[in-house]
Write a protein that holds these residues in place. Sequence first.
Motif, PDB file in Angstrom:
ATOM      1  N   GLN A 185     -11.161 -28.673  -2.769  1.00 59.69           N
ATOM      2  CA  GLN A 185     -10.964 -27.233  -2.648  1.00 59.69           C
ATOM      3  C   GLN A 185      -9.483 -26.883  -2.566  1.00 59.69           C
ATOM      4  OE1 GLN A 185     -13.194 -25.763   0.704  1.00 59.69           O
ATOM      5  NE2 GLN A 185     -15.152 -26.527  -0.068  1.00 59.69           N
ATOM      6  N   GLY A 186      -9.192 -25.645  -2.858  1.00 56.28           N
ATOM      7  CA  GLY A 186      -7.832 -25.137  -2.752  1.00 56.28           C
ATOM      8  C   GLY A 186      -7.814 -23.857  -1.949  1.00 56.28           C
ATOM      9  N   VAL A 187      -6.623 -23.476  -1.502  1.00 58.26           N
ATOM     10  CA  VAL A 187      -6.469 -22.247  -0.716  1.00 58.26           C
ATOM     11  C   VAL A 187      -5.252 -21.495  -1.234  1.00 58.26           C
ATOM     12  CG1 VAL A 187      -6.043 -21.284   1.575  1.00 58.26           C
ATOM     13  CG2 VAL A 187      -7.506 -23.286   1.334  1.00 58.26           C
ATOM     14  N   LYS A 188      -5.346 -20.194  -1.321  1.00 59.05           N
ATOM     15  CA  LYS A 188      -4.195 -19.364  -1.649  1.00 59.05           C
ATOM     16  C   LYS A 188      -4.241 -18.115  -0.782  1.00 59.05           C
ATOM     17  CE  LYS A 188      -6.502 -17.348  -5.715  1.00 59.05           C
ATOM     18  NZ  LYS A 188      -6.405 -17.205  -7.198  1.00 59.05           N
ATOM     19  N   ILE A 189      -3.143 -17.367  -0.775  1.00 58.72           N
ATOM     20  CA  ILE A 189      -3.095 -16.162   0.044  1.00 58.72           C
ATOM     21  C   ILE A 189      -2.773 -14.951  -0.815  1.00 58.72           C
ATOM     22  CG2 ILE A 189      -2.456 -17.349   2.173  1.00 58.72           C
ATOM     23  CD1 ILE A 189       0.435 -16.515   1.684  1.00 58.72           C
ATOM     24  N   GLU A 190      -3.251 -13.802  -0.346  1.00 59.53           N
ATOM     25  CA  GLU A 190      -2.873 -12.514  -0.908  1.00 59.53           C
ATOM     26  C   GLU A 190      -2.272 -11.682   0.220  1.00 59.53           C
ATOM     27  OE1 GLU A 190      -6.052 -10.554  -2.907  1.00 59.53           O
ATOM     28  OE2 GLU A 190      -6.270 -12.117  -4.448  1.00 59.53           O
ATOM     29  N   GLU A 191      -1.263 -10.862  -0.115  1.00 58.19           N
ATOM     30  CA  GLU A 191      -0.554 -10.101   0.912  1.00 58.19           C
ATOM     31  C   GLU A 191      -0.506  -8.615   0.562  1.00 58.19           C
ATOM     32  OE1 GLU A 191       3.134 -12.304   2.422  1.00 58.19           O
ATOM     33  OE2 GLU A 191       2.795 -13.186   0.441  1.00 58.19           O
ATOM     34  N   ARG A 192      -0.514  -7.795   1.609  1.00 60.60           N
ATOM     35  CA  ARG A 192      -0.344  -6.356   1.449  1.00 60.60           C
ATOM     36  C   ARG A 192       0.577  -5.872   2.558  1.00 60.60           C
ATOM     37  NH1 ARG A 192      -6.814  -5.180   1.095  1.00 60.60           N
ATOM     38  NH2 ARG A 192      -7.240  -6.553  -0.701  1.00 60.60           N
ATOM     39  N   ALA A 193       1.573  -5.085   2.189  1.00 60.90           N
ATOM     40  CA  ALA A 193       2.565  -4.616   3.159  1.00 60.90           C
ATOM     41  C   ALA A 193       2.341  -3.142   3.481  1.00 60.90           C
ATOM     42  CB  ALA A 193       3.963  -4.821   2.614  1.00 60.90           C
ATOM     43  N   SER A 194       2.498  -2.794   4.769  1.00 57.37           N
ATOM     44  CA  SER A 194       2.433  -1.398   5.193  1.00 57.37           C
ATOM     45  C   SER A 194       3.472  -1.186   6.290  1.00 57.37           C
ATOM     46  CB  SER A 194       1.032  -1.060   5.711  1.00 57.37           C
ATOM     47  OG  SER A 194       0.663  -1.931   6.756  1.00 57.37           O
ATOM     48  N   PRO A 195       4.186  -0.042   6.284  1.00 56.15           N
ATOM     49  CA  PRO A 195       5.251   0.187   7.271  1.00 56.15           C
ATOM     50  C   PRO A 195       4.690   0.464   8.664  1.00 56.15           C
ATOM     51  CG  PRO A 195       4.961   2.112   5.888  1.00 56.15           C
ATOM     52  CD  PRO A 195       4.072   1.050   5.313  1.00 56.15           C
ATOM     53  N   PHE A 196       5.502   0.229   9.686  1.00 52.50           N
ATOM     54  CA  PHE A 196       5.137   0.578  11.055  1.00 52.50           C
ATOM     55  C   PHE A 196       6.405   0.983  11.804  1.00 52.50           C
ATOM     56  CE2 PHE A 196       6.559  -3.711  11.679  1.00 52.50           C
ATOM     57  CZ  PHE A 196       7.004  -3.790  12.995  1.00 52.50           C
ATOM     58  N   GLU A 238       9.152  -9.294   1.245  1.00 51.26           N
ATOM     59  CA  GLU A 238      10.550  -9.058   1.623  1.00 51.26           C
ATOM     60  C   GLU A 238      10.769  -7.550   1.654  1.00 51.26           C
ATOM     61  OE1 GLU A 238      13.245 -11.119  -0.870  1.00 51.26           O
ATOM     62  OE2 GLU A 238      12.365 -13.100  -0.515  1.00 51.26           O
ATOM     63  N   SER A 239      11.291  -7.059   2.752  1.00 47.83           N
ATOM     64  CA  SER A 239      11.466  -5.614   2.877  1.00 47.83           C
ATOM     65  C   SER A 239      12.652  -5.312   3.766  1.00 47.83           C
ATOM     66  CB  SER A 239      10.194  -4.982   3.454  1.00 47.83           C
ATOM     67  OG  SER A 239      10.385  -3.611   3.679  1.00 47.83           O
ATOM     68  N   GLY A 240      13.354  -4.227   3.443  1.00 48.85           N
ATOM     69  CA  GLY A 240      14.465  -3.786   4.273  1.00 48.85           C
ATOM     70  C   GLY A 240      14.013  -2.949   5.443  1.00 48.85           C
ATOM     71  N   GLU A 241      12.728  -2.654   5.518  1.00 51.66           N
ATOM     72  CA  GLU A 241      12.197  -1.872   6.623  1.00 51.66           C
ATOM     73  C   GLU A 241      11.135  -2.674   7.356  1.00 51.66           C
ATOM     74  OE1 GLU A 241      10.154   1.572   5.262  1.00 51.66           O
ATOM     75  OE2 GLU A 241       9.046   0.510   3.699  1.00 51.66           O
ATOM     76  N   ALA A 242      10.755  -2.191   8.521  1.00 47.85           N
ATOM     77  CA  ALA A 242       9.733  -2.871   9.314  1.00 47.85           C
ATOM     78  C   ALA A 242       8.374  -2.708   8.641  1.00 47.85           C
ATOM     79  CB  ALA A 242       9.702  -2.292  10.716  1.00 47.85           C
ATOM     80  N   VAL A 243       7.690  -3.814   8.406  1.00 43.19           N
ATOM     81  CA  VAL A 243       6.392  -3.764   7.739  1.00 43.19           C
ATOM     82  C   VAL A 243       5.404  -4.685   8.438  1.00 43.19           C
ATOM     83  CG1 VAL A 243       7.336  -3.191   5.467  1.00 43.19           C
ATOM     84  CG2 VAL A 243       6.992  -5.588   6.101  1.00 43.19           C
ATOM     85  N   ILE A 244       4.122  -4.365   8.279  1.00 45.10           N
ATOM     86  CA  ILE A 244       3.033  -5.262   8.666  1.00 45.10           C
ATOM     87  C   ILE A 244       2.570  -5.968   7.399  1.00 45.10           C
ATOM     88  CG2 ILE A 244       0.705  -5.444   9.603  1.00 45.10           C
ATOM     89  CD1 ILE A 244       1.238  -2.935  11.216  1.00 45.10           C
ATOM     90  N   ASP A 245       2.661  -7.290   7.399  1.00 47.80           N
ATOM     91  CA  ASP A 245       2.221  -8.091   6.249  1.00 47.80           C
ATOM     92  C   ASP A 245       0.786  -8.538   6.529  1.00 47.80           C
ATOM     93  OD1 ASP A 245       1.881  -9.724   4.098  1.00 47.80           O
ATOM     94  OD2 ASP A 245       3.460 -11.167   4.609  1.00 47.80           O
ATOM     95  N   SER A 246      -0.180  -7.923   5.846  1.00 49.49           N
ATOM     96  CA  SER A 246      -1.589  -8.313   5.985  1.00 49.49           C
ATOM     97  C   SER A 246      -1.871  -9.461   5.027  1.00 49.49           C
ATOM     98  CB  SER A 246      -2.518  -7.136   5.677  1.00 49.49           C
ATOM     99  OG  SER A 246      -2.284  -6.081   6.597  1.00 49.49           O
ATOM    100  N   ILE A 247      -2.414 -10.559   5.572  1.00 48.14           N
ATOM    101  CA  ILE A 247      -2.574 -11.804   4.805  1.00 48.14           C
ATOM    102  C   ILE A 247      -4.057 -12.155   4.713  1.00 48.14           C
ATOM    103  CG2 ILE A 247      -1.927 -14.245   4.681  1.00 48.14           C
ATOM    104  CD1 ILE A 247       0.444 -13.492   6.568  1.00 48.14           C
TER     105      ILE A 247
END
Length: 718
Positions: free
Chosen positions: A421-432, A537-546
């Motif tokens: 098996q293999g594993v990978k990730i997906e990410e979504r960024a939202s500011p806080f 990568e962001s210049g502002e504060a973000v929540i990285d949902s993984i």
Amino acid sequence: MKDTQEITFDPSGRMWSFPKIYVTDKTMPDFRVKATDKQIKAQIGKMAVHLDSVKALLQNNNVKNAYNCFFKTNEDYPKLVAGIDNMIALLKKGPDCQPEGWEKLIGEVSKLNLEKIVPLVSYLKNIKEQYKVEVYKGGLLVEEIPLLLLNNSCEQGCYQFSSAQLRQLRNIQGVNCLSDPWSELHFKLVQDDPWNKTIREWYKGEVSLLFAKKVDFIMGGLKKAASANLTTNADDFKDGIRALTNLQDWLIHWFWLTKGRLALNPFNQLAEVQRKKLSNELKDWELQLTQAKQKAMFLDSARTKTDEKLSELSHFELVQLKEQQLAEQIKVIENKLKKVKGELDDDANLTKLKTLNILYEGKFKLSERFKNIDGQYPQKQFDASRDYQGIKYHFLQKVKVKEIPEGHILHVLAHNVPGSQGVKIEERASPFKDEEMFTSLVNEQLSSFDFTTIPAGAVEQLQSFSASFFTKQLPGPKGAGGQDNICGAIQPFLKELAKSLWQKDGQEIFPLDKDIFNGIAYSDPKYKTHMLQTSIESGEAVIDSIFLKRYTSKDTLKTTTMAKTSVKIGEMRYFMLAAGIAIHKSPLAVTSVDTTGGTLRTSTSETRSRAIIGFKFYPFKNYNRDHSILPRFPLRRLSIFFGAEMLKPLQNLYLGGSYDIVPGLNVSVGQNYALQTRYRIQSNRVTDTSRSYARTGLYYSASINPVLFVQFVKLFFK
């Protein structure tokens, strides 16, 4: 302080003790395998099973006559049988759980003086040394770490294998000759099956002795003795037997593996025809089992659908009888299958013997702790063997993978992922809103109050109010010749040996190649750690949902979400505003001069506190998400404060060093610079003035976020 990290595996290779959030080149990995008493006893018992078969075969009279003829062991035959008996008894007893248990067992086996015939001592040692960890750097093997069975580790049915000496990763061999620094730890947990290893080691010694003899002469004797007519051509048989005495060591030294059978090739005990016959038989029994189970399902369905009427009783009883007969038939078929599979499995093949088992292949990310204060690469870890549950840490550790500064990179580690098996990730960024926890919590409490605007004189009242509070781990058989009247008993054995010379395309396959065990192979890893790097990568504060997604090697596009997590990435700042109260070590005296009406009048007032506001400069950048009193990043809490009095900004300036007790609550100490006015007075008149800043002494201050400061003022001094 030593950074020892215990990484433990169970006998199957599953990791169940995990690395810490941060791994550095100063980390000392302590690899361990905890094997069950059942596993160790099964390995010891494997040799006992083989020797049991040898014992049973040697007790057969025809076999005994053949051995007495061919090997000329009239005197030693009983000793050999007795030695096998003693070995079996010792193996079934096994080592006790005392610290000297294994050494005692090996010592008792050595006293039997059969090590030239049965490699039992070597086998027991190989059980103790079956595990190792291979460390790689840039794809290059730089170190092998043997894991040895600890003498005192037999506790609660568990044996523990551990590295004898722990070393920091930076001291592992090969580092100095490679220019690139450690960036990750790549290792493999390898098991060299003790049975296979013993066979390989034994072969290398025995094949050297075999090739030291005249092999062609020996093979000629085998063919001659196997085909001779014992009645009309007994001399040819005797000549062949004499030639074959040169082969006696080879044959008798392998009977522990062949279970007492004479075999030129101990690794291919089954002739090709016999192997094919068994394989076909296996397929037939598997087909019969499938058909029988299908019939059983049909009969079960037929029984349950039978109406509960008296007229249906005979039908019900017939179905029930057929079910019972079929159950017995299935049991017979399963026993036949087990027997055929056992014969095929027991037929050792070279590929298996030359393969080392990779139980685990792992990777960890290394952080440069000194350069990055608390490690730049935290690891958030999940256990695939437990439905991808997160690895649990206490609170102070947990926050390190929940909130990180910008520039730091979170690595997601999925442990115990099956090799297929293999594993990978997906990410979504939202500011806080990246606000200090201290400020946020206090502000939340204060919000329940009803505030209006700051009333006049409130700051002065705060200054006066605060001023009063600030103080400070057998020998080869030697015999006396056989009897001619029983030597004929060996000819059937010799005929079987002669047949085995032509097992492959009509070509003779004996003697074997000297180097058949060169080029050891590795199995595919049973379990793996997948190390995945987040990429937001962001210049502002973000929540990285993984989102952790699993896929199989057969279909990499079809994924299943196994776990969800997130990390807050906070901004890093050089400057922050602060407002608070400064307390002066010495009172500030303010003298006023009044010359109205031609009269010189002076008045003096003293104060020890001032409301101040200013900037904090952080040389190592500030990180608001470091909430604990015990800092993750101590240097990021140090700053240089430059501020001024809040009501009269030019009157008092403040310069000092400051430290955040927690982000949003700061203490500072430094120098106060007051604006002083100098008067030149003549005839009770001010004729000239000059102004300059002068040091007035030390100040101490406590400051908070200006937004919160305003709330405090509104609350207490409205």
